[in-house]
Design an enzyme around this catalytic site. Structure first.
Site, PDB file in Angstrom:
ATOM      1  N   GLY A  25      -2.386  -9.754 -11.633  1.00 15.49           N
ATOM      2  CA  GLY A  25      -2.482  -9.704 -10.177  1.00 15.49           C
ATOM      3  C   GLY A  25      -3.350 -10.828  -9.650  1.00 15.49           C
ATOM      4  N   TYR A  27      -4.464 -11.096  -6.214  1.00 17.52           N
ATOM      5  CA  TYR A  27      -5.182 -10.838  -4.956  1.00 17.52           C
ATOM      6  C   TYR A  27      -6.679 -11.091  -5.135  1.00 17.52           C
ATOM      7  CZ  TYR A  27      -7.619  -8.412  -1.265  1.00 17.52           C
ATOM      8  OH  TYR A  27      -8.470  -8.125  -0.228  1.00 17.52           O
ATOM      9  N   ASP A  53       1.912 -11.695 -10.338  1.00 15.94           N
ATOM     10  CA  ASP A  53       2.178 -10.976  -9.088  1.00 15.94           C
ATOM     11  C   ASP A  53       1.388 -11.606  -7.945  1.00 15.94           C
ATOM     12  OD1 ASP A  53       3.159  -8.199  -7.865  1.00 15.94           O
ATOM     13  OD2 ASP A  53       1.106  -8.547  -7.188  1.00 15.94           O
ATOM     14  N   TYR A  58      -1.923 -12.603   0.369  1.00 15.11           N
ATOM     15  CA  TYR A  58      -3.075 -13.080  -0.400  1.00 15.11           C
ATOM     16  C   TYR A  58      -3.479 -14.509  -0.022  1.00 15.11           C
ATOM     17  CZ  TYR A  58      -1.403  -9.233  -3.397  1.00 15.11           C
ATOM     18  OH  TYR A  58      -0.952  -8.034  -3.880  1.00 15.11           O
ATOM     19  N   HIS A 120       6.230  -5.446   1.145  1.00 17.40           N
ATOM     20  CA  HIS A 120       4.837  -5.172   0.771  1.00 17.40           C
ATOM     21  C   HIS A 120       4.358  -3.792   1.219  1.00 17.40           C
ATOM     22  CE1 HIS A 120       0.840  -7.461  -0.116  1.00 17.40           C
ATOM     23  NE2 HIS A 120       0.766  -6.208  -0.485  1.00 17.40           N
ATOM     24  N   SER A 169       7.142  -1.748  -2.117  1.00 21.27           N
ATOM     25  CA  SER A 169       5.755  -1.439  -2.478  1.00 21.27           C
ATOM     26  C   SER A 169       5.197  -0.458  -1.460  1.00 21.27           C
ATOM     27  CB  SER A 169       4.933  -2.732  -2.479  1.00 21.27           C
ATOM     28  OG  SER A 169       3.576  -2.476  -2.770  1.00 21.27           O
ATOM     29  N   ASN A 170       4.359   0.451  -1.925  1.00 22.14           N
ATOM     30  CA  ASN A 170       3.706   1.444  -1.057  1.00 22.14           C
ATOM     31  C   ASN A 170       4.700   2.373  -0.364  1.00 22.14           C
ATOM     32  OD1 ASN A 170       0.844   0.599  -1.343  1.00 22.14           O
ATOM     33  ND2 ASN A 170       1.596  -1.301  -0.430  1.00 22.14           N
ATOM     34  N   GLN A 193       6.021  -0.677  -6.172  1.00 17.60           N
ATOM     35  CA  GLN A 193       4.663  -1.027  -6.591  1.00 17.60           C
ATOM     36  C   GLN A 193       3.668  -0.238  -5.737  1.00 17.60           C
ATOM     37  OE1 GLN A 193       1.782  -4.828  -6.263  1.00 17.60           O
ATOM     38  NE2 GLN A 193       3.730  -5.314  -7.228  1.00 17.60           N
TER      39      GLN A 193
END
Length: 326
Positions: A25, A27, A53, A58, A120, A169-170, A193
């Site tokens: 990741g 971020y 990722d 970011y 996202h 994601s989410n 994700q």
């Protein structure tokens, strides 16, 4: 998703490509210099990570892309060995904004395609140059865009060859069903994700995703970086958990390695995030030990549905994902 971790370090997605089960990741909180993302990505590739990722949010896509290309140029990896994920941010959910958003990211990255392009978050924000558009009182300006319209635009990006796979994601199970039940659906999400760690093990969402051949990908798998913009600083530290520490001691490893290995053995693809060279190396060393059924049961018992990243500012949005049990 089932994979023999002794034989293979990747899983086949429902549209064909293979995704490495351990990802890096990228971020970092705002105060972290962007150059660190580039350096950390190069270290990650050197130690063996092949799944990277990233995300528009970011604000370091250029640096991460540059790091990948440097490692391709010096012969460490080939482009086809890298699995690269980027994410569509909430200000680009209107159907006509999706393709240009992906093209902009591709321009920053250098390659002519990405391996995975995902939505996202499920709720849209007002379009524009601001990452987090706010009104005069400082509230984030949300808007409602039909998720199925956004998804259709992602399908077109896949058909145009800009991305090999598409996902989300989410999302909770109801939002996933919204996409899965879309009339004329061409491609279902390959993955979802979500935040997932021993304090929030997402067991019901995991079972749902497995039943639909959707891979669950875990972020914040080591707890959270505790960025005050998103996370309550008073939340407990996952890696200080005594049960993780005692299991780690038994396996001559670290609590972080145990938390990552736990996800792999449940059939979850896991992202590990660190900008420390030693920690990046340590996070990759999770294929040479195995947690026992007793270990797994003890870690399952740590679940307390504790969410670090609550996204509370979107709580009144019709697509807010965390009001459902899973």
């Amino acid at each position: 998703m089932m994979t023999d971790l002794k034989q293979s370090h990747s899983v086949r997605l429902n549209d064909g490509p293979f995704m490495p089960v351990l990802g890096f990741g990228t971020y970092a909180p705002d105060h972290t210099p962007k150059s660190q993302a580039a350096e950390a990505t190069k270290v990650a590739i050197d130690v063996g990570f092949r799944h990277i990722d990233s995300a528009y949010l970011y604000q370091n896509e250029e640096e991460v892309g540059q790091a990948i290309w440097e490692k391709i140029a010096d012969g460490t990896v080939k482009r086809e060995e890298i699995f690269y994920t980027i994410k569509l941010w909430a200000t680009f959910f209107r159907a006509e904004l999706v393709h240009p958003a992906l093209e902009r990211s591709l321009k920053k990255l250098g390659p002519d395609y990405v391996d995975l392009f995902i939505i996202h978050v499920p709720f849209a924000m007002k379009p524009g140059k601001e990452l987090l558009p706010k009104d005069a009182s400082g509230e984030i300006i949300l808007e409602t865009v039909e998720l199925c319209d956004t998804w259709e635009a992602l399908e077109k990006c896949k058909e145009a060859g800009l991305t090999r796979s598409i996902g989300v994601s989410n999302f909770n199970h109801k939002l996933l069903e919204l996409i899965l039940n879309k009339p004329g659906l061409k491609y279902k999400p390959t993955c979802n994700q979500v935040e997932c760690h021993p304090y929030l093990n997402q067991s019901k969402l995991l079972e749902f995703c497995k039943s639909k051949d959707i891979v669950l990908v875990a972020y914040s798998a080591l707890g959270s970086q505790r960025d005050p913009q998103w996370v309550d600083p008073d939340c407990p530290h996952l890696l200080e958990e005594p049960i993780l520490k005692s299991i780690a001691k038994k396996h001559s490893g670290s609590p972080g390695q145990v938390a990552l290995r736990y996800q792999l053995q449940r059939g979850v693809v896991v992202l590990a995030k660190s900008f420390s060279q030693e920690r990046i190396k340590e996070n990759f060393q999770i294929f040479d030990f195995e947690l026992t059924p007793e270990d797994m049961k003890a870690i399952d018992g740590l679940n307390r549905n504790l969410r670090y990243d609550k996204l509370q500012f979107a709580a009144n949005h019709p697509y807010f994902p965390f009001s459902e049990e899973y």
